[in-house]
Scaffold this active site. Structure first.
Site, short mmCIF file in Angstrom:
data_model
loop_
_atom_site.label_atom_id
_atom_site.label_comp_id
_atom_site.label_asym_id
_atom_site.label_seq_id
_atom_site.Cartn_x
_atom_site.Cartn_y
_atom_site.Cartn_z
N CYS A 91 0.82 -1.21 0.00
CA CYS A 91 0.00 0.00 0.00
C CYS A 91 0.86 1.27 0.00
O CYS A 91 1.96 1.27 0.55
CB CYS A 91 -0.88 0.03 1.23
N ARG B 261 4.75 0.31 -6.05
CA ARG B 261 4.77 -0.52 -4.84
C ARG B 261 3.87 -1.75 -4.97
O ARG B 261 3.97 -2.67 -4.18
CB ARG B 261 4.33 0.30 -3.63
N TRP C 39 -3.19 -2.61 -1.38
CA TRP C 39 -2.85 -4.00 -1.76
C TRP C 39 -3.63 -4.87 -0.79
O TRP C 39 -3.38 -4.85 0.42
CB TRP C 39 -1.35 -4.22 -1.62
N ASN D 297 -1.60 1.94 6.09
CA ASN D 297 -0.72 0.85 5.64
C ASN D 297 -0.46 -0.02 6.85
O ASN D 297 -0.18 0.50 7.94
CB ASN D 297 0.62 1.40 5.15
N GLY D 298 -0.52 -1.34 6.66
CA GLY D 298 -0.24 -2.25 7.77
C GLY D 298 -1.45 -3.12 8.07
O GLY D 298 -2.36 -3.25 7.24
N GLU E 239 17.57 -17.29 -8.63
CA GLU E 239 17.17 -15.90 -8.90
C GLU E 239 16.64 -15.77 -10.33
O GLU E 239 15.65 -15.07 -10.57
CB GLU E 239 18.36 -14.96 -8.64
N LYS F 51 12.91 -14.48 -11.29
CA LYS F 51 12.63 -13.35 -12.20
C LYS F 51 11.59 -13.76 -13.24
O LYS F 51 10.65 -13.02 -13.52
CB LYS F 51 13.90 -12.90 -12.95
N GLU G 102 8.08 -14.08 -11.68
CA GLU G 102 7.50 -12.79 -11.30
C GLU G 102 6.98 -12.03 -12.51
O GLU G 102 5.90 -11.44 -12.47
CB GLU G 102 8.57 -11.92 -10.63
N HIS H 282 17.43 -35.97 -8.87
CA HIS H 282 16.57 -36.38 -7.76
C HIS H 282 15.17 -35.82 -7.89
O HIS H 282 14.54 -35.50 -6.89
CB HIS H 282 17.21 -35.93 -6.44
N LYS I 285 6.11 -4.26 -4.17
CA LYS I 285 7.54 -3.90 -4.13
C LYS I 285 8.09 -4.04 -2.72
O LYS I 285 9.18 -4.55 -2.52
CB LYS I 285 7.72 -2.47 -4.64
C1 G6P Z 1 9.07 -8.43 -2.65
C2 G6P Z 1 9.61 -7.88 -3.96
C3 G6P Z 1 10.91 -8.58 -4.32
C4 G6P Z 1 11.91 -8.47 -3.17
C5 G6P Z 1 11.31 -8.98 -1.85
C6 G6P Z 1 12.21 -8.64 -0.67
O1 G6P Z 1 8.67 -9.75 -2.82
O2 G6P Z 1 8.67 -8.05 -4.99
O3 G6P Z 1 11.48 -7.99 -5.49
O4 G6P Z 1 13.05 -9.21 -3.48
O5 G6P Z 1 10.06 -8.35 -1.60
O6 G6P Z 1 12.24 -7.25 -0.53
P1 G6P Z 1 13.37 -6.39 0.16
O7 G6P Z 1 12.92 -4.98 -0.03
O8 G6P Z 1 13.40 -6.80 1.60
O9 G6P Z 1 14.64 -6.69 -0.53
#
Ligand code: G6P
Length: 612
Positions: free
Chosen positions: A2, A27, A74, A100-101, A485, A489, A492, A508, A607
């Site tokens: 949010c 965000r 969100w 927010n929260g 990673e 990507k 996502e 395995h 985000k």
């Molecule tokens: C969310 C974002 C990711 C990020 C993760 C951890 O899932 O979409 O891109 O890696 O949070 O976030 P941080 O800000 O703690 O690195």
């Protein structure tokens, strides 16, 4: 997650709020709303979906209002919808609140309010909060700000709140516990944001609220109090951030811009830390705790998402160079596991946003156990940056694309510098080798630049495979976290199912999935694991899988063995992840774009994940 924006001044609040909400879109959100005060009444607009929907509902009206609040939501409690969007309004129509929260005891409060005859229009915890604050205020004879403080004594949970009350029409109330709020001081105007992006074009004089602080923000004044410590003097700092850092410029997407920015951001990250003349590394951010850090018995690295993979990569680095035991933990697991921590442990908390709720709690726990806690954050002044004993900023600049790219490589640079420094302090590497490492690390930005020159070739590979419904990513050693990673990507950005595995583990389980439809991205660099990886590729080929390999430049033998390849320049194994991850970022990006996905704001993702 949010986003919050608040404005009080002499301009049309609607315009500033809508623009602010657009800046907060990165965000991640699913509905948006604003409330402004006009003719001593609240005018409230809320819309599911994008801020553009909300803007078209407003249709350029309500320009007389000069005070208001805006929110991107969100969903947590209740589906994304117009009625669940913020702001929420008290039953008497006088108080508007954005939040927010999460309010953990909202059900208890809701049943108390229901018993008193209150009705609720939404399924949210936030509406309960605004009704509760209104009820406390109705039954007390204090100022509205005091009533808010009184009400919050009963509230369990995390919040960043901005509140507008028509009975006190010249002020906004901002209050924080666990969810960030920043106030921007303008001329004849003040601003509030969940971060500075919604008001950066008007001011960069900012003050960050601390937990339990409440700010009464008027057009020309900002009064800060904390229940226990009384009135405080706000500490304003100059935010060193230019507007173009949060704009796309000539790029189609923020993600692409951020991928291409990496060479510059990596240089920024090393600037002033690798001292050209002496060849030393200076990490000023951890100078007070340097002895504790370098003499640690054990390193525990905690993070979430992409930052967790940076931690996993660092495990290889620290163990190899510094001969120190390292544990890497998802913050969400670490915090609930009753972990065994000692005073001579050092916890590294890695977080781009510096706001990830689980990582923040892990930091608090480790501090309470007496361990030294060091933050590696990108966002200056963020909650984790402030909660840790000391830290090292990654200086990657604002990362707007939800999927992390430049922040990841900047984290790897910081971790590499820290590992080299620690190794030299612990005398686990020779002086000449330390020099070699530093020289190599300084070459990395130029090597990343070379990889970026292959973007068109990577796009053509994306065109070939974008219809696949599953991908496997394989790597060994330093390249294993990069395989994970790379898979993250792709998931996502393109919503294609992808898994990252250590290459040897393929036998395995994942090998059962391989057929002629299955693209397998293999990190097949000329490193210690090279021969083993060749065997893994043969196993894939004999099951007709399609291999897309990331290979060392000029490896002609490998080129003949695989279906497609992307070459990367030779680089020491320790720093190869910084280079090999770049083609995987681009591959995910191009597949996402070809599929027509919203790569900067993928569905359901946020985000900064400020809820647990
Ligand atoms: C969310 C974002 C990711 C990020 C993760 C951890 O899932 O979409 O891109 O890696 O949070 O976030 P941080 O800000 O703690 O690195």
């Amino acid at each position: 997650m949010c986003g919050i924006v608040g404005y009080i001044g002499d301009q049309a609040a609607v315009n500033i709020l809508i623009k602010g909400l657009q800046r907060l879109e990165y965000r991640g959100y699913d509905s948006a709303g604003i409330a402004v005060m006009e003719n001593e009444k609240l005018a409230v607009f809320k819309k599911e979906g994008k801020v553009a929907n909300l803007a078209s509902q407003l249709n350029g009206n309500h320009l007389d209002a000069t005070i208001g609040i805006g929110h991107t939501r969100w969903a947590t409690h209740g589906a994304p919808s117009d009625k669940n969007a913020h702001p929420h309004i008290s039953e008497d129509g006088k108080i508007a609140l954005i939040h927010n929260g999460i309010i953990e005891n909202y059900l208890t409060l809701k049943s108390e309010l229901t018993a008193k005859g209150y009705h609720f229009r939404s399924e949210t915890d936030t509406e309960v909060l605004v009704q509760f604050i209104a009820d406390v205020h109705k039954n007390s004879s204090t100022s509205f700000a005091k009533s808010v403080q009184l009400a919050l004594q009963r509230v369990v949970g995390a919040y960043g709140l901005v509140i507008l009350n028509v009975d006190e029409p010249d002020q906004l109330i901002a209050v924080r516990k666990g969810s960030p709020l920043v106030i921007g001081r303008g001329s004849s105007a003040n601003y509030i944001g969940s971060d500075a992006s919604p008001f950066l074009e008007y001011t960069n004089e900012v003050t960050y609220l601390n937990d339990d602080e409440i700010a009464v923000v008027k057009r020309d004044t900002i009064t800060l109090t904390n229940g226990k410590r009384g009135t405080l003097t706000p500490y304003f700092e100059h935010l060193d951030l230019e507007l173009d850092a949060i704009e796309k410029g000539a790029f189609d997407h923020f993600m692409l811009k951020e991928i291409f920015e990496q060479p510059d951001r990596l240089l920024d990250c090393m600037r002033g830390r690798i001292l050209a003349q002496s060849g030393n590394i200076k990490l000023g951010g951890i100078s007070a705790y340097a002895d504790k850090v370098y003499n640690a018995k054990r390193l525990i690295i905690t993070a979430c998402g992409t930052s967790y993979y940076a931690g996993l990569t660092a495990e290889y680095l620290f163990e190899d160079l510094c001969r120190i035991p390292v544990e890497v933990e998802y913050a969400s697991e670490f915090r609930y596991r009753n972990p065994v921590l000692y005073p001579d442990d050092v916890l590294l908390a890695i977080s781009q946003s510096g706001e990830t709720a689980d990582t923040l709690v892990a930091v608090d726990q480790a501090k309470a156990s007496g361990s030294t806690v060091i933050g590696i954050c990108n966002v200056v002044g963020s909650s984790i940056a402030r909660a840790t004993h000391e830290g090292i900023y990654t200086h990657a600049g604002p990362e707007i694309g939800v999927a992390s790219t430049k922040a990841f490589t900047a984290q790897l640079i910081v971790l590499s510098m820290l590992a080299i420094k620690m190794a030299s302090e612990r005398h686990t590497i020779q002086e000449s080798f330390r020099h070699q490492l530093i020289l190599e690390l300084q070459r990395v930005p130029a090597l990343v630049e070379e990889v970026l020159a292959h973007a068109d070739h990577i796009r053509s590979i994306a065109q070939k495979y974008w219809l696949a419904s599953n991908f496997l990513y394989l790597g060994r050693g330093f390249q294993y976290p990069i395989a994970m990673e790379g898979a993250l990507k792709l998931k996502e950005i393109s919503y294609i199912h992808a898994e990252g595995y250590p290459a040897a583990e393929m036998k395995h389980g994942p090998i059962a999935l391989i057929d002629a439809e299955m693209p397998i991205v293999v990190l097949a660099l000329k490193d210690k694991a090279y021969d083993k990886v060749i065997s893994n590729i043969e196993e894939i080929k004999s099951r007709h899988g399609k291999v897309i390999a990331i290979i060392s430049e000029g490896d002609d033998a490998m080129k003949r063995q695989v279906d497609d390849y992307i070459e990367i320049p030779a680089v020491m194994e320790y720093f190869a992840p910084l280079v090999s991850v770049v083609p995987l970022q681009l591959l995910a990006y191009y597949i996402g774009v070809i599929k027509g996905c919203n790569v900067d704001q993928p569905r359901n993702l946020a985000k900064s994940v400020t809820v647990e």
